[in-house]
Write an enzyme that holds these catalytic residues in place. Structure first.
Site, mmCIF file in Angstrom:
data_model
loop_
_atom_site.group_PDB
_atom_site.id
_atom_site.type_symbol
_atom_site.label_atom_id
_atom_site.label_comp_id
_atom_site.label_asym_id
_atom_site.label_seq_id
_atom_site.Cartn_x
_atom_site.Cartn_y
_atom_site.Cartn_z
ATOM 1 C CE LYS A 152 -0.167 5.899 -2.216
ATOM 2 N NZ LYS A 152 0.848 6.115 -3.264
ATOM 3 C CD GLU A 178 -2.990 7.469 6.116
ATOM 4 O OE1 GLU A 178 -3.551 8.433 5.576
ATOM 5 O OE2 GLU A 178 -3.093 6.302 5.707
ATOM 6 C CG HIS A 204 3.227 -1.853 4.179
ATOM 7 N ND1 HIS A 204 2.331 -1.790 5.219
ATOM 8 C CD2 HIS A 204 4.431 -1.483 4.693
ATOM 9 C CE1 HIS A 204 2.960 -1.393 6.316
ATOM 10 N NE2 HIS A 204 4.233 -1.201 6.023
ATOM 11 C CD GLU A 232 -5.609 -0.348 -3.190
ATOM 12 O OE1 GLU A 232 -5.062 -0.481 -2.075
ATOM 13 O OE2 GLU A 232 -5.110 -0.795 -4.240
ATOM 14 C CD GLU A 261 -2.837 3.492 -2.842
ATOM 15 O OE1 GLU A 261 -2.022 4.401 -3.032
ATOM 16 O OE2 GLU A 261 -2.509 2.306 -2.699
ATOM 17 C CG ASN A 263 -4.136 1.411 -6.869
ATOM 18 O OD1 ASN A 263 -4.485 0.593 -6.034
ATOM 19 N ND2 ASN A 263 -3.067 2.163 -6.696
ATOM 20 N NE ARG A 286 -1.292 0.545 -10.402
ATOM 21 C CZ ARG A 286 -1.473 -0.439 -9.546
ATOM 22 N NH1 ARG A 286 -2.124 -1.525 -9.941
ATOM 23 N NH2 ARG A 286 -1.051 -0.364 -8.297
#
Length: 690
Positions: free
Chosen positions: A136, A211, A246, A286, A299, A301, A303
């Protein structure tokens, strides 16, 4: 960019034919996603190969595949995370392609390279793209260069109270592992340590970063699909704000309540991110959207996402088929078709939301949803608007080694309100006999006025948890007492009817004892006890609830059979289906009706003496593995609520805290030790000094 819509074929390719043709696919995964990929393979005429750990030997995905290869062991590190074993399995079974699913090695660039090095087709993005987004921290650097908006990383050694709240996040992996929210500076060092330990255990990489944490933000992601010929499709966005720990619980598309400007910004940023890394196949970009409507990259993903069915339902596309065609070298049409309607997905978990989301392993006796498509349909006009993607079927056992998700239930309708109502209704009518699940929380969340008004953010479930999991009250009447009465009457019918489930109607009940019959039940998961006393005679049903049982003055028995009881409750006839499972200890009874669904443990008429455990004992709340122990030794003083040790069960970490302030007198837990539910982990002697 435009969203996609329903088509009659779900085809994604232009006239350009595939450069190669896949004939057999090994899915390097298990459960729901393996079954999902197999369904598409069957429709395309592609043979299927499953892999399985010992715990999954009889799992549905193994039974459904054309061939299956054993991965000896149970732990993911010994089975589904072994790239060498997976590649060897594909070669041994004659597969010519590998689909990674989601989780496990799906975002592992080395695995992708190992697959292609073995001469197999990798049904996923190029390994370099996987690697670019795999960290990330590196992903954020690339996105910053591409002009994608994002949060700036903070130096943990330089942050101050003015920077709070903060998010500590693992650089690798996903699924909410290695994430911690920090709201007090004093907690930062401890949360950094905990996040590093969890990330290292889950992903083999303990790198974390810090962050800003956007309080009250929405989690919105954009589905992309790209081919190797330069075409990038943006297939709309999904709101995934309803989360626990999360991890997403309810997802929907299109995201409600966002303006055209924000939607355009999100789609353009996602397309830019996709092109920047030379991405091909299906992926998801995202974002967090702050309260003031500003998007920030989280991030990518690399997939297929768990929540991809909602996109399929509004587009008519089969994203797994699209992945396969792109991997074969086919070209996409120049632009995607537009979307239609609204789709909502709920993840059904074997867990207890009212007890810190504790996973609930055990036997799943029955799992049915009326009027749902259990095979595969992405086109709404072919179905009643309901879809089920399940990893398990009735009769299977839910183990402790893997994620507690049982299934995803998806509803499609022309409007959001209709889709939400359809999904809540379907969940409410589900027949779920087995472990405690989050079904009631899902129904209550979908029907919550804030959800209906699209007042969504990532803190929704935490903020409303007491109302979503609370016991019966003025707004949530205790209907379980009628289910308990039905369970008692069905048991009597079972005991008095030698001919099977022949209805016993009022006036025809034989061998009625002169004394009231008394039966005791404990509700699950709330633990409420019901003591039902009743007589059946010429005057009808005479029932009392005893302590906690409630008033049955307005209840009249219509009929009773071992598996079906009909009651007239204040002039309204209600039918209850009753199923008892005598092979469990204690016996468990499940009562279903459109009125209520309840689960009970049958209690003995007179409660036996309780087994004695030392006062102050910390008992394992579920089967699991001890993964960490705090810096304590017997004889140390501990404060109530202080974390003493951590258990891992079903891919989730659970903290075990001191039950009282006092002295730690025993510590039987050991790192790496597997424990059963109820095992004594430690004992704290309460400090009674004034």
């Amino acid at each position: 960019m435009t969203d996609a819509t329903t088509t009659s074929t779900g085809d994604t390719s232009s006239d350009a034919g595939p450069a190669r043709q896949i004939r057999s696919v090994l899915v390097a995964n298990r459960g729901e996603i393996a079954r999902r990929v197999f369904r598409t393979c069957r429709s395309l005429g592609i043979a299927t190969v499953a892999v399985y750990a010992d715990a999954d030997a009889e799992a549905a995905h193994v039974r459904e595949a054309d061939a299956a290869v054993r991965l000896p062991g149970n732990a993911p590190a010994d089975t589904y995370l072994r790239a060498d074993l997976l590649v060897a399995a594909a070669l041994a079974a004659g597969a010519d392609a590998v689909h990674p699913g989601y989780g496990f090695l799906s975002e592992n660039a080395d695995f992708a390279r190992a697959v292609t090095a073995a001469g197999l087709v990798w049904i996923g993005p190029p390994p370099d793209a996987v690697e670019a987004m795999g960290s990330k921290t590196r992903a954020k650097e690339l996105m910053a260069e591409a002009g994608v908006p994002l949060f700036a990383a903070l130096d943990p050694g330089r942050v101050t109270a003015a920077d709070l709240p903060l998010l500590v996040k693992a650089a690798a992996g996903g699924g909410g592992r290695g994430m911690r929210v920090v709201r007090e500076m004093a907690a930062l060092d401890g949360e950094l340590t905990a996040a590093r330990a969890e990330a290292a255990a889950a992903f083999g990489d303990g790198e974390v970063f810090v962050e800003p944490y956007a309080e009250g933000a929405r989690h919105i992601e954009v589905q992309v699909l790209a081919d190797a010929h330069g075409t990038v499709w943006v297939l709309g966005e999904r709101d995934c704000s309803l989360q626990r720990r999360h991890q997403k619980v309810i997802e929907e598309t299109p995201a409600p309540g966002i303006g055209d400007g924000l939607r355009r910004d999100l789609h353009e940023a996602a397309a830019r991110a996709t092109r920047t890394i030379g991405y091909t196949g299906a992926g998801t970009v995202e974002f967090l959207v702050s309260r003031d409507g500003r998007p920030y990259f989280l991030e990518m993903n690399t997939r297929l996402q768990v929540e991809h069915p909602v996109t399929e339902c509004v587009t008519g596309l089969d994203l797994v088929a699209a992945q396969i065609r792109v991997a074969e070298g086919a070209a996409l049409d120049p632009s995607p078709p537009p979307s239609r309607g609204h789709a909502v997905e709920a993840r059904l978990y074997a867990e207890d939301p009212g007890r810190d989301w504790q996973p609930q392993p055990g036997a799943l006796h029955r799992f049915e949803l009326p009027d749902v498509d259990t095979e595969f349909a992405v086109l709404p006009e072919r179905t009643a608007g309901l879809r089920l993607d399940a990893g398990v079927v009735g009769g299977e056992a839910i183990g402790v080694h893997y994620d507690p998700m049982l299934a995803k239930v998806i509803a499609w309708a022309p409007t959001r309100a209709e889709a939400v109502r359809r999904l809540a209704h379907a969940l409410e009518r589900a027949r779920l006999h087995g472990p405690v699940t989050n079904r009631d929380l899902l129904v209550r969340a979908l029907r919550h006025p804030d959800f209906g008004a699209a007042r969504l953010d990532t803190g929704f479930l935490g903020r409303h948890l007491p109302a979503l999991t609370g016991a019966a009250g003025p707004e949530t009447p205790d209907r379980g007492r009628f289910a308990a009465l039905a369970a008692a009457l069905a048991d009597t019918a079972r005991r008095t009817s030698a001919a099977g489930p022949v209805p016993v109607r009022l006036g025809g009940w034989r061998n009625v004892p002169s004394q009231p019959q008394v039966k005791r039940f404990r509700g699950e998961p709330d633990g409420r006890e019901y003591e039902i006393g009743y007589r059946l005679g010429r005057a009808g049903l005479d029932a009392t609830g005893g302590e906690g049982g409630g008033d049955y003055a307005g209840v009249r028995l219509v009929s009773a059979a071992p598996h079906r009881v009909v009651l007239d409750i204040d002039g309204v006839r209600r039918t209850f289906e009753v199923a008892a499972y005598a092979d469990t200890s204690p016996v468990r009874v499940f009562v279903d009706s459109p009125f209520v669904s309840s689960a009970f443990s049958v209690l003995p008429r007179f409660a036996p003496p309780q087994e004695q455990t030392p006062q102050g004992s910390l008992l394992a709340p579920m089967p699991g593995t001890v993964i960490r122990i705090g810096e304590f030794s017997p004889g140390d003083r501990v404060e109530k609520g202080r974390p003493l040790l951590w258990l891992e069960a079903m891919k989730m970490e659970h903290v075990i805290t001191a039950p009282t302030t006092g002295t730690l007198t025993e510590l039987t837990a050991e790192v790496g030790r597997q424990v059963d539910v109820g095992a004594v982990l430690a004992v704290v002697k309460e400090d009674t000094t004034p």
